[in-house]
Every structure is written in C-alpha cells, then in structure tokens.
Motif scaffolding. Sequence first.
Motif, PDB file in Angstrom:
ATOM      1  N   LEU A  12       0.828  -1.205   0.000  1.00 51.57           N
ATOM      2  CA  LEU A  12       0.000   0.000   0.000  1.00 51.57           C
ATOM      3  C   LEU A  12       0.865   1.258   0.000  1.00 51.57           C
ATOM      4  CD1 LEU A  12      -2.838   1.162   0.065  1.00 51.57           C
ATOM      5  CD2 LEU A  12      -2.784   1.044   2.561  1.00 51.57           C
ATOM      6  N   CYS A  13       1.960   1.241   0.740  1.00 56.04           N
ATOM      7  CA  CYS A  13       2.878   2.386   0.727  1.00 56.04           C
ATOM      8  C   CYS A  13       3.491   2.572  -0.666  1.00 56.04           C
ATOM      9  CB  CYS A  13       3.980   2.201   1.766  1.00 56.04           C
ATOM     10  SG  CYS A  13       3.432   2.440   3.472  1.00 56.04           S
ATOM     11  N   ALA A  14       3.794   1.469  -1.346  1.00 60.70           N
ATOM     12  CA  ALA A  14       4.305   1.552  -2.716  1.00 60.70           C
ATOM     13  C   ALA A  14       3.262   2.178  -3.636  1.00 60.70           C
ATOM     14  CB  ALA A  14       4.695   0.163  -3.218  1.00 60.70           C
ATOM     15  N   LEU A  15       2.003   1.758  -3.484  1.00 60.00           N
ATOM     16  CA  LEU A  15       0.927   2.293  -4.320  1.00 60.00           C
ATOM     17  C   LEU A  15       0.705   3.778  -4.062  1.00 60.00           C
ATOM     18  CD1 LEU A  15      -1.494   1.935  -6.256  1.00 60.00           C
ATOM     19  CD2 LEU A  15      -2.867   1.293  -4.244  1.00 60.00           C
ATOM     20  N   THR A  16       0.662   4.187  -2.800  1.00 60.02           N
ATOM     21  CA  THR A  16       0.406   5.600  -2.498  1.00 60.02           C
ATOM     22  C   THR A  16       1.554   6.491  -2.974  1.00 60.02           C
ATOM     23  OG1 THR A  16       1.254   5.265  -0.243  1.00 60.02           O
ATOM     24  CG2 THR A  16      -1.127   5.128  -0.563  1.00 60.02           C
ATOM     25  N   ALA A  17       2.794   5.996  -2.905  1.00 60.63           N
ATOM     26  CA  ALA A  17       3.922   6.770  -3.428  1.00 60.63           C
ATOM     27  C   ALA A  17       3.816   6.917  -4.948  1.00 60.63           C
ATOM     28  CB  ALA A  17       5.240   6.095  -3.053  1.00 60.63           C
ATOM     29  N   PHE A  18       3.391   5.857  -5.636  1.00 57.77           N
ATOM     30  CA  PHE A  18       3.215   5.911  -7.090  1.00 57.77           C
ATOM     31  C   PHE A  18       2.140   6.922  -7.468  1.00 57.77           C
ATOM     32  CE2 PHE A  18       1.009   4.293 -10.911  1.00 57.77           C
ATOM     33  CZ  PHE A  18       2.052   4.383 -11.821  1.00 57.77           C
ATOM     34  N   ILE A  19       1.033   6.921  -6.738  1.00 55.96           N
ATOM     35  CA  ILE A  19      -0.066   7.853  -7.021  1.00 55.96           C
ATOM     36  C   ILE A  19       0.361   9.290  -6.721  1.00 55.96           C
ATOM     37  CG2 ILE A  19      -2.366   8.543  -6.214  1.00 55.96           C
ATOM     38  CD1 ILE A  19      -3.030   5.568  -5.964  1.00 55.96           C
ATOM     39  N   SER A  20       1.140   9.477  -5.664  1.00 51.13           N
ATOM     40  CA  SER A  20       1.676  10.802  -5.359  1.00 51.13           C
ATOM     41  C   SER A  20       2.615  11.275  -6.458  1.00 51.13           C
ATOM     42  CB  SER A  20       2.398  10.772  -4.015  1.00 51.13           C
ATOM     43  OG  SER A  20       3.101  11.968  -3.776  1.00 51.13           O
ATOM     44  N   HIS A  21       3.467  10.383  -6.957  1.00 50.30           N
ATOM     45  CA  HIS A  21       4.394  10.733  -8.036  1.00 50.30           C
ATOM     46  C   HIS A  21       3.642  11.260  -9.262  1.00 50.30           C
ATOM     47  CE1 HIS A  21       7.808  10.371 -10.826  1.00 50.30           C
ATOM     48  NE2 HIS A  21       6.920   9.882 -11.666  1.00 50.30           N
TER      49      HIS A  21
END
Length: 445
Positions: free
Chosen positions: A24-33
């Motif tokens: 989930l942290c990987a996904l949220t960082a991708f969406i933030s990027h």
Amino acid sequence: MSTTLAAGASLELSTVQQIFVIALCALTAFISHMALAVFNDGVRPFLLDFIQGRSKRSSVTAVSFGLSAGFIFGLGAPMALSTGVLNPWLLFLPTDILGLLAPKKWLAPILGGAWGALVVFGLNGANSVAHDLPVDFLTAMQQMSTPILFLFTLFPVLAITKQFGRMWGGIAGLVEVVLVVATMKLWPNMFAGALAMAVGVLLLIGLAVAKDLRRRKADRAAGVTEPVIEGEDPMASLFSASAARLRKYLPLFMVLGAGVCVLAQMHVFGGGEASSFLIAKGQYAEAAQLDFYRVFGFIPLIATTALASGAYGIAGFTLVYPIGYLMPNPFLAAVVGAAVFAVEVLLLSYIGKLLGKLPSVRDSSEHLRNAITDTLQLAILFGSLMAANAMGGGLGILIVGGLYLLNEAMNRPVVRMAAAPTAVIIGGVVLNVLYWLDLFTPLKG
C-alpha cells in the motif's frame, strides 16, 4: 469504561499484514508521483502548477516535506509507538514526499515500499527497545488516551458556538454533558462520548441546513436570483477539467480505495488520534463512529481542493476508515472500499456544486475542522503533561512543559499538534540519560 491501554502496546503485524502495508505504501507513493492524490491537504493546492508544468518536482517536494515532517516524527511515530496502531501520518505523509521526490515513475513505488518496510520491521524494534529502558516513556504516553477521547467529544460544541453563538453553544454543551453522564451510568461498556458527539454533530448540521433553507426562502420572497455569468466561467472550466482528470484514473483510485479500506479492516490502523486509541482497545464500532464524524469536517475541504488542483486525497473523503473498521473480512472491505472511491470520484463535481448552494453547511465544515484541531491540541498537550508526570514527576513536567513553551517562543519550528508528543519523547530520553548518570531515580508503578 476504561480508557487506559494495556502496558507494552506492540506493533506486531502478521506476515500478510506486513506485505500489505508495504504494498500500500508503494501504491500511495506511485499515485503521489503522478500528482493524482496526496494525503496532506496543505500540499494539494500546490499541485495544480506542477500538473500544468509551471513548477518543478523539487519545489513541490520541498513544500510537502516542510508541511509534513513535523506531523510524521512528532505525531505519527509517537502515536504509533504508544498505541501499537499505525496511522495515516506515519504511512501516507512520507509516501507523499517520496512519491513527489522520485524522478522516475518506476522509482516511486520502490521508495514507498521501502518506507513501508522500515515502518513494519523497524518501528516494532524501536518499541521493544523503548519499553526496556529504565524510564518507559512509551507506556507513559498512553496517559494521553483519556484526555484525547473525552475532550474530543466537545468538538461539535465548539463548532456550534463559533458558528451560531453562545446560546446554541451552551445548549449543545449542556446536552453533551448530560448524555456523557447518562452513557457512563446506563451503558458503561460503551464509549461515553459516542452518543454525545452524534447529537452534537446532528445539531450542527441541522442548524446549518435550517439557516440555508431560510436564506433561500428569503431570497425567493425578495425576488433575488443567482447571477448569470456571461461566457465560460473560468472556475467551472477548471473544476470540470480537474474532475475529468480524476475520472480518467478511476480504476487506479478504486484499487487505492480497496487498499485503504482493507488496511482499516485489519484493525492495525487508526485514521485519527482518538480512533487510534479505540482501535488499540478493540472498540471498533466506537472508532468508526468517531472517524465518521470527522468526515463532515473534511468533505468540503477535500472536494474543493481536489476540484481546484486536479489531485484527490489518498484516503478520499476518509469514509473508507469507518467502513473498513466494521467490515467482517478483507475481501468485502476491498469491494466496498473500491465502490466508495468510485462513487466519490464520480460525484466530485456534483458535490462541489451542492456545496456552492449551501454556504452555511460549507462554513460548518470549516468550523468543525477548527474545533477538532483546537480540542486535540489541548487534549494532546494535557495528555503529554500527564505522561511527563507519569515518567518523571515534577522533573518530567518541567522538561516536557519547558520544551513545549520553548517551541512556542521560537515561533513553532515543530507544529503545535506535534510539539507536545515530541517533547515527551525528548524528555524520556533526557530522563534515561539522567538515570544512567545517577542523577534521577525512575518513579515506581
């Protein structure tokens, strides 16, 4: 009802939970990027210039770090360590920063996942070390639970007083106190503030809706009509473009909604300060109620900033928190979370238009947010001083209170909400050093 946690709250997660948090942290960082969503409401308005190419990634990252660092290390980490429950400041604020920082799309999820791994594998180790110290400041920090839970109950009273005056505020305050006393007497296993907050929030919404309806009725009687804007309304055009941008990525948002809802369903995550303590004690229905009331304070803010910037919130309107707490299994939580995010994104334009027609309701949201902040600031400060007393008596209060006052005198390099918990941790370290120097004897019990 006891508001004290068992000593030694830990952050032990199962292997599945660890993997899920990292993913989930990987996904949220991708969406933030991709500048599609961030958790920090203060960062969102800055993303429009970035999306339109008028500002650089480095400048937006600097803004995100400046607005988030105090909450990550001063509130998110201490709350997680003292409750044994993860929170959005610890998970999603860092992934905001890391996602915006990453120069390449593929790097963002790697950095986000690395942060998630650091949290799930490193924080519990820090927890164990802290509990083994002569002065156990993490157990002392659990003293914060009582003032946070009970003072948080009053936020509707503050909002009503600010918006509708002393008389209605006094009535709301009296009603809430009566309901808290009645709940403690009649339903001792129920969180004492649950019914009181429900009535307070409903009273605020009722007063705001009634005021808007009276205004519209008076306008119609006076023959006042809404002004007609010649040509294309630039704000309407911007809102439409932002809503269209978010709808374009609807499947990704549905995955995000599913992920956040499942995390809440696992009961290792609390969406707010008060709800984190309730989750830690297994009172999931009460935690859901608290976080549901917070939604009313943030829908207008999140909706308007999303429509103005083209970037949504990582937790959406935060409805997935209380829904997740109550879901019986993660599979249903994933389906419902995805559906909730889909509805939120698809209805964003309509919500923006509705809020434009209900100014008193929109103002109520702002008053609710301010009231939540005011009550929590006092509760966290008071709870931090209780923690200071528990771990060091008068000397503990001197150190923690002194650090808080010093932060105020220095124009708050650490944001006020996070200053007191940060002072408790620093004070705990100082007291342990004094113990090792044979200058302080830890309190018993």
